[in-house]
Design a protein around this motif. Structure first.
Motif, PDB file in Angstrom:
ATOM      1  N   PRO A 172       1.018  -1.062  -0.121  1.00 26.27           N
ATOM      2  CA  PRO A 172       0.111  -0.206  -0.187  1.00 26.27           C
ATOM      3  C   PRO A 172       0.828   1.283   0.143  1.00 26.27           C
ATOM      4  O   PRO A 172       1.832   1.182   0.453  1.00 26.27           O
ATOM      5  CB  PRO A 172      -0.867  -0.094   1.334  1.00 26.27           C
ATOM      6  N   SER A 173       0.272   2.309  -0.778  1.00 24.92           N
ATOM      7  CA  SER A 173       1.369   3.441  -0.901  1.00 24.92           C
ATOM      8  C   SER A 173       1.653   4.220   0.341  1.00 24.92           C
ATOM      9  O   SER A 173       2.784   4.734   0.426  1.00 24.92           O
ATOM     10  CB  SER A 173       0.646   4.489  -1.671  1.00 24.92           C
ATOM     11  N   SER A 174       0.510   4.024   1.291  1.00 25.07           N
ATOM     12  CA  SER A 174       1.169   4.662   2.661  1.00 25.07           C
ATOM     13  C   SER A 174       2.434   3.986   3.184  1.00 25.07           C
ATOM     14  O   SER A 174       3.509   4.576   3.833  1.00 25.07           O
ATOM     15  CB  SER A 174       0.009   4.788   3.678  1.00 25.07           C
ATOM     16  N   TYR A 179       8.338   2.766   4.332  1.00 23.90           N
ATOM     17  CA  TYR A 179       9.341   2.079   4.095  1.00 23.90           C
ATOM     18  C   TYR A 179      10.528   2.660   3.286  1.00 23.90           C
ATOM     19  O   TYR A 179      11.765   2.401   3.997  1.00 23.90           O
ATOM     20  CB  TYR A 179       8.666   0.817   3.040  1.00 23.90           C
ATOM     21  N   ASP A 180      10.141   3.483   2.283  1.00 21.79           N
ATOM     22  CA  ASP A 180      11.316   3.805   1.670  1.00 21.79           C
ATOM     23  C   ASP A 180      12.077   4.872   2.262  1.00 21.79           C
ATOM     24  O   ASP A 180      13.275   5.157   2.272  1.00 21.79           O
ATOM     25  CB  ASP A 180      10.749   4.896   0.285  1.00 21.79           C
ATOM     26  N   LYS A 181      11.358   5.447   3.338  1.00 18.99           N
ATOM     27  CA  LYS A 181      12.054   6.848   4.255  1.00 18.99           C
ATOM     28  C   LYS A 181      12.924   5.985   5.080  1.00 18.99           C
ATOM     29  O   LYS A 181      14.308   6.311   5.170  1.00 18.99           O
ATOM     30  CB  LYS A 181      11.052   7.718   4.873  1.00 18.99           C
ATOM     31  N   LEU A 182      12.484   4.835   5.652  1.00 18.51           N
ATOM     32  CA  LEU A 182      13.310   4.233   6.753  1.00 18.51           C
ATOM     33  C   LEU A 182      14.529   3.789   6.106  1.00 18.51           C
ATOM     34  O   LEU A 182      15.670   3.463   6.612  1.00 18.51           O
ATOM     35  CB  LEU A 182      12.333   3.104   7.180  1.00 18.51           C
ATOM     36  N   LEU A 183      14.180   3.023   4.756  1.00 17.49           N
ATOM     37  CA  LEU A 183      15.339   2.480   4.221  1.00 17.49           C
ATOM     38  C   LEU A 183      16.416   3.528   4.006  1.00 17.49           C
ATOM     39  O   LEU A 183      17.681   3.058   4.209  1.00 17.49           O
ATOM     40  CB  LEU A 183      14.915   1.967   2.656  1.00 17.49           C
ATOM     41  N   VAL A 191      13.164  -3.142   7.320  1.00 17.64           N
ATOM     42  CA  VAL A 191      12.289  -4.511   8.063  1.00 17.64           C
ATOM     43  C   VAL A 191      13.338  -5.260   8.494  1.00 17.64           C
ATOM     44  O   VAL A 191      14.210  -6.149   7.633  1.00 17.64           O
ATOM     45  CB  VAL A 191      11.386  -5.232   6.839  1.00 17.64           C
ATOM     46  N   VAL A 192      13.257  -5.610   9.736  1.00 19.69           N
ATOM     47  CA  VAL A 192      14.138  -6.495  10.503  1.00 19.69           C
ATOM     48  C   VAL A 192      13.379  -7.555  11.325  1.00 19.69           C
ATOM     49  O   VAL A 192      12.157  -7.378  11.791  1.00 19.69           O
ATOM     50  CB  VAL A 192      15.218  -5.826  11.358  1.00 19.69           C
ATOM     51  N   ARG A 193      13.910  -8.589  11.809  1.00 23.71           N
ATOM     52  CA  ARG A 193      13.652  -9.652  12.304  1.00 23.71           C
ATOM     53  C   ARG A 193      13.664  -9.342  13.869  1.00 23.71           C
ATOM     54  O   ARG A 193      14.731  -8.789  14.271  1.00 23.71           O
ATOM     55  CB  ARG A 193      14.121 -10.989  12.061  1.00 23.71           C
ATOM     56  N   VAL A 194      12.769  -9.926  14.695  1.00 16.47           N
ATOM     57  CA  VAL A 194      13.054  -9.837  16.066  1.00 16.47           C
ATOM     58  C   VAL A 194      13.335 -11.307  16.469  1.00 16.47           C
ATOM     59  O   VAL A 194      12.803 -12.440  16.396  1.00 16.47           O
ATOM     60  CB  VAL A 194      11.830  -9.428  16.788  1.00 16.47           C
ATOM     61  N   ILE A 195      14.508 -11.477  17.234  1.00 16.59           N
ATOM     62  CA  ILE A 195      14.846 -12.689  17.741  1.00 16.59           C
ATOM     63  C   ILE A 195      15.127 -12.625  19.355  1.00 16.59           C
ATOM     64  O   ILE A 195      15.910 -11.920  19.784  1.00 16.59           O
ATOM     65  CB  ILE A 195      16.264 -13.323  17.228  1.00 16.59           C
ATOM     66  N   PRO A 224      10.755   0.650  18.864  1.00 16.06           N
ATOM     67  CA  PRO A 224      10.596   1.693  19.676  1.00 16.06           C
ATOM     68  C   PRO A 224      12.023   2.549  19.633  1.00 16.06           C
ATOM     69  O   PRO A 224      11.765   3.695  19.732  1.00 16.06           O
ATOM     70  CB  PRO A 224      10.259   1.290  21.211  1.00 16.06           C
ATOM     71  N   THR A 225      13.066   1.752  19.449  1.00  7.77           N
ATOM     72  CA  THR A 225      14.338   2.605  19.363  1.00  7.77           C
ATOM     73  C   THR A 225      14.566   2.995  17.922  1.00  7.77           C
ATOM     74  O   THR A 225      14.832   4.270  17.923  1.00  7.77           O
ATOM     75  CB  THR A 225      15.289   1.822  19.769  1.00  7.77           C
ATOM     76  N   CYS A 226      14.570   2.213  16.975  1.00  8.53           N
ATOM     77  CA  CYS A 226      14.994   2.643  15.747  1.00  8.53           C
ATOM     78  C   CYS A 226      13.843   2.713  14.496  1.00  8.53           C
ATOM     79  O   CYS A 226      14.169   3.125  13.386  1.00  8.53           O
ATOM     80  CB  CYS A 226      16.158   1.660  15.000  1.00  8.53           C
ATOM     81  N   GLN A 227      12.748   2.454  15.107  1.00  6.70           N
ATOM     82  CA  GLN A 227      11.612   2.739  14.076  1.00  6.70           C
ATOM     83  C   GLN A 227      11.386   1.665  13.035  1.00  6.70           C
ATOM     84  O   GLN A 227      10.820   1.947  12.186  1.00  6.70           O
ATOM     85  CB  GLN A 227      11.396   3.903  13.486  1.00  6.70           C
ATOM     86  N   ARG A 228      12.265   0.626  12.754  1.00 10.89           N
ATOM     87  CA  ARG A 228      12.304  -0.244  11.870  1.00 10.89           C
ATOM     88  C   ARG A 228      11.180  -1.035  11.969  1.00 10.89           C
ATOM     89  O   ARG A 228      10.509  -1.389  13.208  1.00 10.89           O
ATOM     90  CB  ARG A 228      13.360  -1.088  11.801  1.00 10.89           C
ATOM     91  N   THR A 229      10.497  -1.610  10.895  1.00  5.08           N
ATOM     92  CA  THR A 229       9.500  -2.553  10.950  1.00  5.08           C
ATOM     93  C   THR A 229       9.705  -3.856  11.423  1.00  5.08           C
ATOM     94  O   THR A 229      10.958  -4.345  10.981  1.00  5.08           O
ATOM     95  CB  THR A 229       8.711  -2.574   9.657  1.00  5.08           C
TER      96      THR A 229
END
Ligand SMILES: [Zn+2]
Length: 241
Positions: A172-174, A179-183, A191-195, A224-229
């Protein structure tokens, strides 16, 4: 929602692949630039040697002029000897002649020394110039090779880029904007995994409640720290993949 995150994960994988191509291409370019610089430095060094040799040649001419002047003085004083009337004058002329002879002897040694220095500087320059010529030839060959391999990498990159563009259309465009901004902001990792409740982007621990929500995978959450998905992948699924 589960669908969305999997598309984002796939998009991130493609973007990581793309930045890998970019890095490889940049490395190859930098290698060539570094080699060019090394050659340029050697050329500058050779130029310095040539300049030094030219300076020395100038001082060699000055020394020669001194010597000629002294020879002239001897001739002149010897002529005057014929006309002297007192032994004091005679002594004075003899002294001048002796001094001029010493000057000539000294300048001979100086000229020899300077000549040797000139030869040494010129030999050093020649050696460097030969080295540069050889290295330039090798670099020209290497440049052709590198250009070919960059071309190949660009071709492979283009295929991935097309896949990426197609994949991006499914987001979705939003979301794609974020995503592009974060990249851009997070060194190519949006986009990162949580382990074990740890964000694999910034390696900070996620609060337990949030971690539980992420594990459910019903919603998209940000670190909450780096705002990555963030996304969670059970260990078993990873083993299958
Ligand atoms: Zn993080």
């Amino acid at each position: 929602m589960k669908e969305d995150i999997s598309v984002l994960i796939a998009l991130q994988e493609l973007d990581t692949e793309l930045s890998g191509f970019d890095r490889k291409i940049e490395e190859k370019k930098q290698e060539l630039i570094a080699r060019e610089q090394t050659i340029a430095e050697k050329e500058a060094l050779a130029e310095q040697c040539r300049e030094k040799a030219a300076e020395l040649e100038q001082s060699q001419r000055d020394i020669k002029a001194n010597s000629e002047e002294a020879a002239e003085r001897i001739k002149n004083r010897q002529g005057k000897m014929m006309q002297v009337q007192t032994s004091r004058e005679h002594q004075a002329l003899l002294k001048e002649i002796e001094e001029a002879k010493k000057t000539i002897k000294d300048t001979e040694e100086q000229q020899l020394q300077v000549m040797e220095q000139v030869e040494a500087e010129e030999a050093k320059a020649k050696e460097l110039e030969n080295l540069c010529a050889g290295e330039k030839e090798l670099l020209a060959e290497e440049t052709v090779k590198v250009e070919k391999s960059i071309e190949k990498l660009n071709g492979q990159r283009l295929v991935v880029q097309e896949q990426r563009d197609k994949m991006a259309q499914r987001v979705p465009s939003s979301q794609i904007k974020r995503y592009d901004k974060l990249l851009k902001k997070r060194e190519g990792l949006a986009v990162v995994r949580v382990i074990d409740a740890v964000c694999q982007g910034c390696f900070m621990t996620i609060p337990p409640q949030k971690y539980n929500d992420i594990c459910l995978g019903e919603q998209i959450f940000s670190c909450p720290t780096c705002q990555r998905t963030l996304y969670y992948l059970p260990e078993t699924e990873e083993a299958d993949a």
